[in-house]
Design an enzyme around this catalytic site. Structure first.
Site, PDB file in Angstrom:
ATOM      1  N   SER B  40       4.011  -0.307   5.951  1.00  0.00           N
ATOM      2  CA  SER B  40       3.011   0.753   5.773  1.00  0.00           C
ATOM      3  C   SER B  40       1.605   0.244   6.012  1.00  0.00           C
ATOM      4  O   SER B  40       0.736   0.975   6.458  1.00  0.00           O
ATOM      5  CB  SER B  40       3.092   1.319   4.355  1.00  0.00           C
ATOM      6  OG  SER B  40       4.350   1.907   4.129  1.00  0.00           O
ATOM      7  N   GLU B  61       1.435  -4.454  -8.708  1.00  0.00           N
ATOM      8  CA  GLU B  61       0.065  -4.454  -8.195  1.00  0.00           C
ATOM      9  C   GLU B  61      -0.912  -5.188  -9.109  1.00  0.00           C
ATOM     10  O   GLU B  61      -1.850  -5.836  -8.649  1.00  0.00           O
ATOM     11  CB  GLU B  61      -0.418  -3.019  -7.962  1.00  0.00           C
ATOM     12  CG  GLU B  61       0.336  -2.281  -6.856  1.00  0.00           C
ATOM     13  CD  GLU B  61       1.672  -1.700  -7.312  1.00  0.00           C
ATOM     14  OE1 GLU B  61       1.971  -1.752  -8.524  1.00  0.00           O
ATOM     15  OE2 GLU B  61       2.416  -1.198  -6.451  1.00  0.00           O
ATOM     16  N   ASP B 120       4.439  13.018   0.800  1.00  0.00           N
ATOM     17  CA  ASP B 120       4.761  12.369  -0.483  1.00  0.00           C
ATOM     18  C   ASP B 120       4.139  13.100  -1.672  1.00  0.00           C
ATOM     19  O   ASP B 120       4.612  12.982  -2.803  1.00  0.00           O
ATOM     20  CB  ASP B 120       4.302  10.910  -0.490  1.00  0.00           C
ATOM     21  CG  ASP B 120       5.292   9.990   0.209  1.00  0.00           C
ATOM     22  OD1 ASP B 120       6.431  10.428   0.451  1.00  0.00           O
ATOM     23  OD2 ASP B 120       4.917   8.844   0.512  1.00  0.00           O
ATOM     24  N   ARG B 170      -3.256   7.010   6.935  1.00  0.00           N
ATOM     25  CA  ARG B 170      -1.977   7.058   7.628  1.00  0.00           C
ATOM     26  C   ARG B 170      -1.957   7.909   8.887  1.00  0.00           C
ATOM     27  O   ARG B 170      -1.229   7.580   9.836  1.00  0.00           O
ATOM     28  CB  ARG B 170      -0.945   7.586   6.635  1.00  0.00           C
ATOM     29  CG  ARG B 170       0.443   7.697   7.210  1.00  0.00           C
ATOM     30  CD  ARG B 170       1.404   8.213   6.138  1.00  0.00           C
ATOM     31  NE  ARG B 170       2.760   8.237   6.635  1.00  0.00           N
ATOM     32  CZ  ARG B 170       3.547   9.314   6.588  1.00  0.00           C
ATOM     33  NH1 ARG B 170       3.106  10.438   6.064  1.00  0.00           N
ATOM     34  NH2 ARG B 170       4.770   9.266   7.056  1.00  0.00           N
TER      35      ARG B 170
END
Lengths: 282, 317
Positions: B40, B61, B120, B170
């Site tokens: 990604s 993270e 999403d 994206r």
């Protein structure tokens, strides 16, 4: 390796005097955990760790230490001052306006000896791992040491870090847990049980060493020698150090009451009576 | 109205990947970290070139930010990569204490920012990240507008000492900025000089602003379009100079109207030079599932919305 225990004892006594005087002077701060970890940090800074003159943020060619449980800043500041990173007289400024000695340690005011801010719990192990993998990348064979509260392990980030360190064979790291069984709201067993830390760390594939009396310099030095001999063997190392919160000041021992409370004038005098002035007060 | 043509469309995240790959060769101190989103974030080429300088952290993270801070202490220049939501909201305190307050040279690189992540849905579409990051003292906040600019920004931030939040996305969009540009942090890019209204846009909204400028030109409105790729530090001088000429301003961003570029501009106007302003931004809501184009239309973030805002603000002059 021969250790000069009496020298270390002298430093520890003076550091304890500094701690109670510092928290008394500003009427705030955390004496309990500071007193409990004094012997460990004295052993680390004045015997075990390889240190160069002066402060180098990157710690090229020397060992580095990370304090994750930043609230025990009084002991850390006293140790750093005695180790020569800054003048002892600056301990007077602890927690006061315009001081480099903030309530919790920070790099932001430029205090030599500190590499990361800590206070918001659970972050130090990740940073220590980052420096450890950085050292590997640079082929620097020196070690990273870190210290964490046991209650602090309730923070989830630790377990991310613990999982990472074994998977990636971060074997130049010695992480010590101040296993005093106390946190602000009471015993860890009542607040949120830690269960068997030994079993937990072993289940995450760490090498675990234990110290029954974490306020005994000989025991501490022995375990640190052993820990160093186990580095470079593919496993991160954890030391479970059973300390007594408030160790060295009788009325502060065996309770969480002095986790974050300052003594009054009378209590200070009583504490100082029990701690020999060995190297001169700041 | 200056003409911007393009022959290809690409995603800004690929610009990040290309910039990072170039850094693998160019700067031996650059290291990259990823929280299980290599594909990604387009980090494959970096990993191919410098496998020893890549750290797969897993879905963790908080640990990634801490490890990055530790690597920075050693003198490395860490670039962390995950989605914008997991780069900021999820790890705000780790960034605050271990990076920003600790003055660590960490580059937090965030893809899939804003609504255009698409299907999403809102769990992944952060619209608050610019606000979160710009409130941190010492943090530089950059939101790039196309592939070339993202690539140039990625390379440029390696040479800048200090924490940076680099935001990209994206969707595949036109590549219209210069391939060989030099990216200057904090320096606005004059897209089109005009006299009737100032449009300042960031990220994916820059191309929409250009399209809006063309629509406005056909209607006889001469729009000055400025690309603010660096939201902090803001190029106040460029904005003030423009607004003193045009007398009104529209801000356009793929972010909540609270806390984003629009608020930075409003703060500037209210303290330096009063002028009417309209926001093109998400009106204090979460996003939802849909295609990027559908979402941009529904939430009022396209060229048509900019045109509408321009007409409204010009009436308030």
């Amino acid at each position: 390796m021969a250790h000069d225990i009496s020298k270390l004892q002298n430093i520890a006594s003076q550091v304890r005097r500094d701690i109670v005087r510092m928290v008394h002077a500003c009427q705030s701060g955390h004496p309990g955990g500071s007193l409990g970890c004094t012997d460990f940090l004295v052993a680390l800074y004045f015997d075990v760790m390889k240190r160069k003159e002066g402060f180098d943020m990157k710690a090229k060619g020397e060992d580095a230490f990370y304090l994750s449980n930043g609230h025990i800043s009084p002991v850390f500041y006293s140790i750093l001052a005695h180790a020569g990173y800054f003048d002892k007289s600056e301990l007077l400024t602890f927690r006061k306006l315009n001081s480099r000695l903030q309530g919790h340690p920070t790099t932001h005011e430029g205090l030599p000896g500190i590499r990361i801010a800590s206070g918001s719990l659970g972050q130090g192990l990740s940073v220590a791992i980052g420096h450890a993998v950085g050292k590997k990348l640079d082929k620097d064979e020196n070690l990273i040491f870190s210290l964490h509260g046991d209650g602090e392990l309730q923070e989830g980030q630790n377990w991310e870090a613990i999982m990472y360190a074994s998977h990636n064979k971060v074997d130049n790291l010695i992480a010590t847990i101040d296993y005093n069984g106390q946190q602000i709201d009471g015993p860890t067993s009542k607040v949120l049980s830690l269960g068997s830390l030994k079993t937990k760390f072993e289940a995450f594939d760490w090498k675990v060493l234990e110290v029954e009396n974490g306020n005994d310099l000989e025991e501490i030095l022995n375990v640190l020698d052993q820990a160093k001999s186990l580095t470079g063997k593919g496993q991160p190392i954890c030391i479970l150090l059973k300390t007594g919160m408030g160790h060295g000041v009788d009325y502060m021992m065996g309770t969480h009451a002095w986790h974050g409370k300052a003594p009054n004038d009378e209590q200070l005098a009583k504490a100082l009576d029990q701690l020999e002035e060995t190297l001169g007060d700041y | 109205m200056k003409k911007y043509t393009y022959t290809e469309s690409k995603d800004t995240r690929s610009g990040f990947g290309a910039g990072l790959a170039e850094l693998a060769d160019k700067n031996p101190d650059v290291v990259a970290l990823c929280a299980d989103l290599i594909g990604s974030l387009k980090m494959e080429k970096f990993i191919e070139k410098a496998p020893e300088r890549f750290f797969q952290i897993g879905i963790a993270e908080a640990n990634m930010i801490g490890i990055a801070a530790g690597l920075a202490i050693e003198g490395k220049i860490p670039f962390t990569g995950t989605f914008a939501n997991f780069s900021t909201g999820r790890v705000y305190d780790q960034i605050r204490q271990s990076v920003a307050y600790s003055d660590k040279n960490v580059k937090i690189c965030a893809s899939h920012a804003g609504l255009t992540l698409g299907e999403d849905g809102a769990t992944h579409q952060i619209l608050e990240d610019i606000g979160l990051m710009k409130m941190l003292p010492g943090m530089t906040v950059i939101n790039t507008c196309d592939y070339n600019q993202t690539k140039a920004a990625t390379i440029a931030i390696a040479d800048y000492e200090g924490p940076v939040y680099l935001r990209f996305g994206r969707p595949v969009i036109p590549v219209f900025t210069d391939e060989n540009q030099t990216f200057e942090i904090g320096k606005a890019w004059m897209v089109n000089e005009g006299k009737d209204v100032t449009i300042v846009a960031t990220g994916h909204l820059v191309w929409e602003a250009i399209k809006a400028g063309e629509i406005l030109e056909a209607e006889g409105i001469d729009a000055e379009i400025i690309n603010i790729h660096t939201i902090k530090p803001l190029d106040s001088e460029a904005i003030l100079k423009s607004i003193k000429k045009t007398g009104c301003i529209v801000t356009a961003e793929e972010h909540n109207k609270l806390g984003g570029l629009g608020d930075s501009v409003a703060q500037l106007l209210i303290t330096e030079y009063l002028a009417p302003q309209e926001y093109v931004a998400v009106n204090d809501s979460f996003g939802e599932s849909g295609t990027p184009a559908e979402l941009m239309e529904k939430y009022g973030l396209n060229a048509e919305s900019i045109v509408e805002a321009v007409k409204k603000v010009m009436k308030r002059k």
